[in-house]
Design an enzyme around this catalytic site. Structure first.
Site, PDB file in Angstrom:
ATOM      1  N   ASP A  16      12.320  36.075  19.848  1.00 38.56           N
ATOM      2  CA  ASP A  16      13.728  35.785  19.545  1.00 38.56           C
ATOM      3  C   ASP A  16      14.179  34.431  20.099  1.00 38.56           C
ATOM      4  O   ASP A  16      15.190  34.339  20.806  1.00 38.56           O
ATOM      5  CB  ASP A  16      14.638  36.885  20.110  1.00 38.56           C
ATOM      6  CG  ASP A  16      14.184  38.277  19.745  1.00 38.56           C
ATOM      7  OD1 ASP A  16      13.681  38.451  18.631  1.00 38.56           O
ATOM      8  OD2 ASP A  16      14.336  39.199  20.577  1.00 38.56           O
ATOM      9  N   GLU A 197      20.138  40.181  10.682  1.00 35.40           N
ATOM     10  CA  GLU A 197      20.404  40.044  12.126  1.00 35.40           C
ATOM     11  C   GLU A 197      20.135  38.603  12.540  1.00 35.40           C
ATOM     12  O   GLU A 197      19.907  37.727  11.714  1.00 35.40           O
ATOM     13  CB  GLU A 197      19.507  41.019  12.898  1.00 35.40           C
ATOM     14  CG  GLU A 197      18.029  40.835  12.614  1.00 35.40           C
ATOM     15  CD  GLU A 197      17.137  41.903  13.226  1.00 35.40           C
ATOM     16  OE1 GLU A 197      17.547  42.514  14.218  1.00 35.40           O
ATOM     17  OE2 GLU A 197      16.023  42.112  12.711  1.00 35.40           O
TER      18      GLU A 197
END
Length: 539
Positions: A16, A197
């Site tokens: 991420d 997302e």
């Protein structure tokens, strides 16, 4: 001059990524989930050489993950720079579960709490957290050119008949007060890929460019972009579909590519940092977890972003930027415990109170672990470990431990989470001090405990593990012996995202380290004289 970047740039469980440039310096923040301290921030000046600069969430006031389930805790940090300060927003996940309504309809109720912290120096003392919202995860800040800032996050919908990933919302943030202003705006509902997302927003030539992750974090993961003349939309989706993905091409060296963030060099060249996975040869299991890669992009004549080759594929060896080489001084940790602080390679689980788990001063030159809860505990585990960063490695330690009974154990562990591990440990059965191996896995019969040395001699014991791709083999010897005694081979590939019990999140990676349990609650200590890790990959 470095001609090529070797991807991944951050190897072994660094997912991420959020990347920012401040002057000549580049910084990448990555998720740490249940591992403490929270968030890793790496630093580079040439995009080739990277060093761990800080883990900013390290005080009890900033982060306490006791009780957080496996693969919860700190998700998807976003790092930006404004007003002479670094801004870090992140999610602290407290619950990842499903509730049942009337015995039939599944309600997926989860607790996602979003915060921000700031600091004027990347390696300084970061502020106490400011609470933002709990409406979803993957928060990010966008600082517009009019001086206003906006908080983005995905919107979680727990209602049974609705999509769980309900789109991307934006709400204004007052940087001066830290307060959210006005209401939230649903600006993008995503594409047919679903699982929308990881939002990031950029402004270029009067367009707002929204970047999101879609397709889930597995083999169908992708970076998707859309643009609008208005921050609130409507957003037009990129005509090519995914901007970056390895979906459908499992034979690539970098798979699972997605969850990206853009940064511009001083000359305006766009680069993307993104997560990826490297599966074991011939097996769709990524024991190194989700890692961070980096490659240059280009803006087309039509104003859309694309890879240099226009193929939307991750590049394992992209050309390095035309920047002065900036290697960092080599400061490898040789494995001793002769410093007042825990070596930077190592982390522990969940608690912000490490003094309850270990000490580097109780016995100088040793890491003393105090026996705490079981390996399945979500609260207080005395487990100190480092990331597996190589497909082939050797780790060794020496433990001095005299258990009083079978409820006390200490040793060398290869660990993914509380349901997946291989553990070589010293314990006691009756009058005999023994060496046992405990394995836990969702496959191959679940869990097992095997005694490999039924009567250990007194004194310190050397412990070793050798991992070669999907084979893991423990070994041991009493201190002073030359020859190692080998245990049967175990399956290292179960320590991966892809092997899991149904319904449980698996978002981290394999670790190797030291652990100590005392199920009687008397905190029996185990002393570790050293811990050495040697990667053996050919590259």
């Amino acid at each position: 001059m470095n001609d090529r970047i070797s991807n991944p740039i951050l190897r072994g469980f660094n997912p991420d990524p959020s990347i920012v440039r401040v002057g000549e310096d580049f910084f990448v923040a990555t998720s740490t989930f249940e591992w403490f301290p929270g968030v890793q921030i790496h630093h580079s000046r040439d995009l080739v050489h990277w060093r761990l600069a800080t883990r900013p969430l390290r005080r009890p006031e900033q982060l306490d993950m006791r009780g957080a389930p496996d693969s919860c805790g700190v998700w998807a940090p976003d790092l930006t720079y404004a007003d002479g300060r670094f801004w870090l927003v992140y999610t602290d996940v407290k619950r990842f579960g499903q509730s049942t309504l009337d015995g039939a309809t599944g309600l997926t109720l989860r607790d996602f709490h979003n915060y921000f912290v700031t600091c004027d120096r990347i390696d300084g003392e970061w502020s106490d957290p400011v609470y933002l919202n709990s409406s979803g995860f993957d928060p990010a800040l966008f600082h517009d050119d009019d001086g206003r800032s906006w908080l983005l996050n995905m919107l979680w919908d727990h209602r049974p008949t609705k999509p769980r990933f309900a789109g991307i919302v934006a709400q204004e943030l007052d940087r001066g007060t830290g307060k959210l202003l006005g209401g939230r705006h649903l600006i993008f509902e995503g594409t047919e890929r679903g699982f929308t997302e990881g939002p990031h927003l950029y402004k270029r030539d009067g367009w707002y460019h929204l970047l999101v992750a879609e397709g889930g974090t597995g083999w169908e993961h992708a970076v998707v972009m859309a643009r609008s003349r208005n921050l609130f939309g409507p957003y037009e989706v990129h005509p090519d579909g995914a901007v970056l993905t390895s979906f459908g091409k499992h034979d690539l060296p970098l798979t699972r590519a997605g969850h990206g963030d853009l940064v511009e060099l001083a000359d305006g060249t766009p680069w993307i940092g993104y997560l990826c996975g490297r599966p074991l040869p011939g097996r769709e299991r990524c024991v190194l977890g989700r890692e961070t890669a980096l490659q240059p992009m280009q803006w087309g004549d039509d104003g859309w972003l694309r890879t240099i080759r226009g193929d939307a594929l991750p590049d394992p060896a992209p050309p390095a930027p035309d920047l002065p080489p900036a290697p960092w001084p080599a400061t490898p940790w040789e494995g001793s415990f002769d410093t007042p602080d825990l070596p930077q390679d190592l982390q522990w689980l969940r608690t912000p109170h490490p003094e309850a788990l270990f000490s580097l001063s109780a016995r100088p030159g040793h890491l003393r672990l105090y026996g705490r809860e079981s390996l399945g505990s979500h609260f207080t585990q005395a487990l100190v470990a480092r990331r597996q960063q190589h497909f082939r490695y050797t780790a060794t330690t020496q433990v001095e431990f005299d258990p009083a009974h079978f409820q006390q154990a200490a040793g060398l562990i290869c660990y993914y989470n509380g349901t997946k591990y291989h553990y070589l440990f010293v314990t006691r059965d009756g009058d005999a001090r023994q060496l046992q191996i405990m394995s836990s896995s969702p496959v191959d019969g679940g869990s097992s405990v095997v005694t490999v040395a039924p009567d250990l001699p007194r004194g310190p014991i050397d412990l070793r593990v050798e991992v070669d791709l999907d084979e893991l083999r423990f070994a041991w010897r009493p201190q002073g012996d030359r020859d190692w005694q080998l245990a049967p081979a175990l399956d290292a590939s179960v320590l991966s995202d892809e092997v899991s019990f149904s319904g449980l999140p698996n978002f981290t990676g394999a670790f190797v380290g030291m652990a100590c349990q005392d199920m009687a609650g008397t905190a029996a200590p185990a002393d570790f004289a050293f811990f050495r890790y040697e990667g053996r990959d050919s590259d």
